[in-house]
Structures are given as structure tokens and as C-alpha cells.
Design a protein around this motif. Structure first.
Motif, PDB file in Angstrom:
ATOM      1  N   ASP A   6      29.684 -59.066 -24.985  1.00  0.00           N
ATOM      2  CA  ASP A   6      29.620 -58.485 -26.324  1.00  0.00           C
ATOM      3  C   ASP A   6      29.738 -56.961 -26.268  1.00  0.00           C
ATOM      4  O   ASP A   6      30.476 -56.356 -27.059  1.00  0.00           O
ATOM      5  CB  ASP A   6      28.302 -58.871 -27.000  1.00  0.00           C
ATOM      6  CG  ASP A   6      28.336 -60.259 -27.598  1.00  0.00           C
ATOM      7  OD1 ASP A   6      29.408 -60.897 -27.586  1.00  0.00           O
ATOM      8  OD2 ASP A   6      27.287 -60.722 -28.087  1.00  0.00           O
ATOM      9  N   LYS A   7      28.992 -56.350 -25.363  1.00  0.00           N
ATOM     10  CA  LYS A   7      29.014 -54.888 -25.250  1.00  0.00           C
ATOM     11  C   LYS A   7      30.417 -54.387 -24.918  1.00  0.00           C
ATOM     12  O   LYS A   7      30.891 -53.393 -25.499  1.00  0.00           O
ATOM     13  CB  LYS A   7      28.025 -54.434 -24.177  1.00  0.00           C
ATOM     14  CG  LYS A   7      27.997 -52.928 -23.959  1.00  0.00           C
ATOM     15  CD  LYS A   7      26.869 -52.521 -23.016  1.00  0.00           C
ATOM     16  CE  LYS A   7      27.117 -53.024 -21.602  1.00  0.00           C
ATOM     17  NZ  LYS A   7      26.080 -52.521 -20.655  1.00  0.00           N
ATOM     18  N   TRP A  49      33.306 -55.803 -25.590  1.00  0.00           N
ATOM     19  CA  TRP A  49      34.183 -55.941 -26.746  1.00  0.00           C
ATOM     20  C   TRP A  49      33.919 -54.857 -27.787  1.00  0.00           C
ATOM     21  O   TRP A  49      34.854 -54.243 -28.311  1.00  0.00           O
ATOM     22  CB  TRP A  49      34.018 -57.327 -27.365  1.00  0.00           C
ATOM     23  CG  TRP A  49      34.879 -57.532 -28.578  1.00  0.00           C
ATOM     24  CD1 TRP A  49      34.474 -57.543 -29.878  1.00  0.00           C
ATOM     25  CD2 TRP A  49      36.295 -57.722 -28.591  1.00  0.00           C
ATOM     26  NE1 TRP A  49      35.546 -57.729 -30.708  1.00  0.00           N
ATOM     27  CE2 TRP A  49      36.681 -57.846 -29.947  1.00  0.00           C
ATOM     28  CE3 TRP A  49      37.267 -57.806 -27.606  1.00  0.00           C
ATOM     29  CZ2 TRP A  49      38.006 -58.051 -30.333  1.00  0.00           C
ATOM     30  CZ3 TRP A  49      38.585 -58.003 -27.987  1.00  0.00           C
ATOM     31  CH2 TRP A  49      38.946 -58.122 -29.332  1.00  0.00           C
ATOM     32  N   LYS A  50      32.656 -54.604 -28.053  1.00  0.00           N
ATOM     33  CA  LYS A  50      32.314 -53.630 -29.097  1.00  0.00           C
ATOM     34  C   LYS A  50      32.678 -52.210 -28.677  1.00  0.00           C
ATOM     35  O   LYS A  50      33.224 -51.439 -29.477  1.00  0.00           O
ATOM     36  CB  LYS A  50      30.825 -53.736 -29.437  1.00  0.00           C
ATOM     37  CG  LYS A  50      30.477 -55.032 -30.175  1.00  0.00           C
ATOM     38  CD  LYS A  50      29.056 -55.035 -30.714  1.00  0.00           C
ATOM     39  CE  LYS A  50      28.023 -55.146 -29.636  1.00  0.00           C
ATOM     40  NZ  LYS A  50      26.651 -55.282 -30.199  1.00  0.00           N
ATOM     41  N   THR A  58      36.692 -51.887 -28.505  1.00  0.00           N
ATOM     42  CA  THR A  58      37.504 -52.047 -29.718  1.00  0.00           C
ATOM     43  C   THR A  58      36.906 -51.378 -30.957  1.00  0.00           C
ATOM     44  O   THR A  58      37.605 -51.238 -31.966  1.00  0.00           O
ATOM     45  CB  THR A  58      37.689 -53.539 -30.054  1.00  0.00           C
ATOM     46  OG1 THR A  58      36.417 -54.109 -30.416  1.00  0.00           O
ATOM     47  CG2 THR A  58      38.282 -54.304 -28.878  1.00  0.00           C
ATOM     48  N   ALA A  89      34.648 -52.834 -32.642  1.00  0.00           N
ATOM     49  CA  ALA A  89      34.225 -53.937 -33.505  1.00  0.00           C
ATOM     50  C   ALA A  89      32.710 -53.904 -33.689  1.00  0.00           C
ATOM     51  O   ALA A  89      31.976 -53.557 -32.764  1.00  0.00           O
ATOM     52  CB  ALA A  89      34.646 -55.274 -32.900  1.00  0.00           C
ATOM     53  N   PRO A  90      32.217 -54.282 -34.870  1.00  0.00           N
ATOM     54  CA  PRO A  90      30.776 -54.224 -35.106  1.00  0.00           C
ATOM     55  C   PRO A  90      29.991 -55.312 -34.398  1.00  0.00           C
ATOM     56  O   PRO A  90      28.786 -55.160 -34.163  1.00  0.00           O
ATOM     57  CB  PRO A  90      30.652 -54.381 -36.629  1.00  0.00           C
ATOM     58  CG  PRO A  90      31.894 -55.099 -37.029  1.00  0.00           C
ATOM     59  CD  PRO A  90      32.965 -54.631 -36.080  1.00  0.00           C
ATOM     60  N   LYS A  91      30.635 -56.424 -34.071  1.00  0.00           N
ATOM     61  CA  LYS A  91      29.929 -57.529 -33.426  1.00  0.00           C
ATOM     62  C   LYS A  91      30.776 -58.092 -32.289  1.00  0.00           C
ATOM     63  O   LYS A  91      32.009 -58.121 -32.363  1.00  0.00           O
ATOM     64  CB  LYS A  91      29.608 -58.646 -34.430  1.00  0.00           C
ATOM     65  CG  LYS A  91      28.616 -58.204 -35.504  1.00  0.00           C
ATOM     66  CD  LYS A  91      28.151 -59.356 -36.343  1.00  0.00           C
ATOM     67  CE  LYS A  91      27.206 -58.883 -37.440  1.00  0.00           C
ATOM     68  NZ  LYS A  91      25.985 -58.252 -36.904  1.00  0.00           N
ATOM     69  N   GLY A  92      30.073 -58.571 -31.277  1.00  0.00           N
ATOM     70  CA  GLY A  92      30.738 -59.234 -30.173  1.00  0.00           C
ATOM     71  C   GLY A  92      30.817 -60.729 -30.409  1.00  0.00           C
ATOM     72  O   GLY A  92      30.232 -61.271 -31.352  1.00  0.00           O
ATOM     73  N   GLU A 145      27.469 -62.685 -30.670  1.00  0.00           N
ATOM     74  CA  GLU A 145      26.817 -62.394 -31.948  1.00  0.00           C
ATOM     75  C   GLU A 145      27.490 -63.185 -33.068  1.00  0.00           C
ATOM     76  O   GLU A 145      26.812 -63.679 -33.986  1.00  0.00           O
ATOM     77  CB  GLU A 145      26.879 -60.894 -32.238  1.00  0.00           C
ATOM     78  CG  GLU A 145      26.021 -60.060 -31.301  1.00  0.00           C
ATOM     79  CD  GLU A 145      26.246 -58.573 -31.489  1.00  0.00           C
ATOM     80  OE1 GLU A 145      25.282 -57.881 -31.847  1.00  0.00           O
ATOM     81  OE2 GLU A 145      27.385 -58.110 -31.275  1.00  0.00           O
TER      82      GLU A 145
END
Length: 283
Positions: A218-219, A221-222, A225, A227-230, A233
Motif C-alpha cells: 500500500d505504501k 502504491w501511494k 502514484t 493515490a489516496p489509498k492502497g 485499504e
């Protein structure tokens, strides 16, 4: 054809949101499920949505949202739930056998005029249509989770769907606060999940193959990018029962992920954000 009286089959996380969204926009709605425990859980979900809608739409004023909540009726009797229905939205578990059986039972008791729509995330409506008893009045209407905010309504017919029913569902979507997305041909996953499911699947494969743990994925990806959520999440928001049902129908790695979800999360009552814990803990 105007669709007004609405019944939603299935009162889980998304089913409850569909019920509340419909009621909030002024239409009569009945929620149906098969056990007292399911309806008790639905009552809790619907109660919690009052403040969610009040905060999102009405600056915290609960009056309109509470009126919507008070208008909702729940039932365990299918014939009773659909006796006055112009429109039935099916949101039962993501299993072809369950959905086909549901429609066979529904076709036996619903009024002839009633239009049916599946909210299936990944199954094609043409695989269900022969079991509906009215393929010309059957199509898919797909909602996104957190429908009050993520208010897409993907509308997808089959080769047998009549134009009158299709246009009536487009109109229903718009009258209940959705942005109607016309999907021009059958596509597993519509538009949204054709993009989302492969993304989530890639994350699940990284996890079960031991490449990284969920927080690290998740970390990455966020941070990479913005993005607000992985993905994990997002899994928690979607609900781990839904993730399990979809993964169970996938390839061998996906089935390993399904087994992990079942043993480490679902059997321990960790179903995602709605229950307070999934891959993460929530207040």
C-alpha cells in the motif's frame, strides 16, 4: 416506464448503501435478506448511514437522512418484499449459483411488470438472464462502494434487454443521484472493475507470493502514484467477503489469496472496514 417502488435483495455493505441512496432520493424501498441476523446487521448499517449522509449532503443536519432511514422497510419474505416492486436490484453474494437460484425464486413471485437488475461486480448478466423469466426486462446496474460520493451507476444490458427497460434504469439511476454510465456491450467488470480488479489482483499476488506485506504494498502504491489509498485499504472498503468470492473463482494464486482471506480474516470476523478490522484496524 417509470421505476419507483424499489426492492433491494441483499443487505450487506453495498446493499445497505443502495437501499439508503434510493430512500434518500425519495423513492419507496424495501430491503430483503434471508436471516434475522442479516436484517439486524442491516439495521445497524442503515442507522450508521444517517450521519454519513447528513454530513456529506446537509452540513450535519440529520432531518432528511433520518426521514429516509425511517421510510425503509426490511423483510425476510421474498414475495412480501417484491409484491409492489417496479424495480428489483439484486446485490446477493458474488456467486453465479446463488444469483441464478435467487432469480428463479424471484421470477416466481415478482409482478410481471417488474424490471430486474443485478449489481454483480464481475459476472455477465447474460449468464443470469435465462433464470430471470423476463430477459427483456433484465440488465445490470453496478454501484460503486461509498455510493453517496462515488456515485457512478454503470448500466449494461444483454442482447435480449429491451430498450424500454434499459432507458428506465438510466432514468432511475439519474433520479437517485447517480451519474449514469452507459456500457455499450457486455464486459466482465463493466468499466470500473475492469480497471480495479486486475489492480487488486496484482496486489494480492504480491502478498501471497511473499514479495511484500500489505502495508508495504500500500505504501509503495501511494508514494509512487499519489493515490489516496492502497490496494489493501481498498480491499477493506470493498469488504473481504466480496474479495473472497471473487478470488475463489480466479487462478491458483487467486485461490491461495481466497484461502488466506478465509482463514486469517473472515473466520475471525475481520471482514474489513465495516466490521472495524480487516487488513487494518478502524475506530
Amino acid at each position: 416506464m417509470i421505476l419507483t417502488n424499489t426492492t433491494v435483495l441483499g443487505t450487506g455493505v453495498l446493499g445497505a448503501q443502495i437501499i439508503f441512496q434510493t430512500a434518500y432520493h425519495g423513492l419507496p424501498v424495501v430491503g430483503y435478506d434471508i436471516t434475522e441476523q442479516a436484517l439486524e446487521a442491516a439495521n445497524h448499517r442503515l442507522d450508521s448511514l444517517v450521519q454519513t449522509y447528513a454530513d456529506y449532503f446537509d452540513a450535519g443536519d440529520r432531518s432528511k437522512a433520518q426521514a429516509a432511514r425511517d421510510s425503509i422497510r426490511l423483510s425476510m419474505d421474498l414475495a412480501d418484499a417484491v409484491k409492489d416492486a417496479d424495480f428489483v436490484i439484486e446485490a446477493v453474494p458474488e456467486s453465479l449459483d446463488i444469483k441464478q437460484g435467487t432469480y428463479e425464486a424471484l421470477a416466481a413471485v415478482a409482478p410481471e411488470r417488474t424490471v430486474f437488475a443485478t449489481n454483480s461486480s464481475t459476472l455477465l448478466p447474460s449468464a443470469i438472464a435465462p433464470h430471470t423469466g423476463r430477459p427483456e426486462k433484465f440488465l445490470a446496474l453496478h454501484y460503486a462502494n461509498h455510493v453517496w460520493q462515488n456515485n457512478t451507476g454503470e448500466i449494461m444490458g444483454t442482447a435480449l434487454t429491451g430498450s424500454e427497460a434499459y432507458e428506465a434504469v438510466v432514468d432511475f439511476a439519474e433520479r437517485t443521484g447517480l451519474v449514469a454510465i452507459r456500457v455499450l456491450k457486455e464486459q466482465p467488470g463493466y468499466l470500473l472493475n475492469s480497471l480495479l480488479v486486475p489492480f487488486l489482483q496484482a496486489a494480492s499476488h504480491l502478498l501471497v507470493n511473499g514479495v511484500a506485506d500489505a502495508p508495504t504494498i500500500d505504501k509503495t502504491w501511494k508514494l509512487g502514484t499519489g493515490a489516496p489509498k492502497g490496494p489493501f485499504e481498498i480491499y477493506d472498503i470493498v469488504g473481504l467477503n466480496t474479495a473472497y468470492n471473487i478470488s475463489s473463482m480466479g487462478d491458483e494464486t487467486s485461490k491461495k489469496f481466497a484461502a488466506l482471506l478465509k482463514s486469517e480474516y473472515i473466520e475471525k470476523g475481520k471482514l474489513g472496514a465495516a466490521t472495524g478490522e480487516g487488513f487494518y484496524k478502524y475506530n
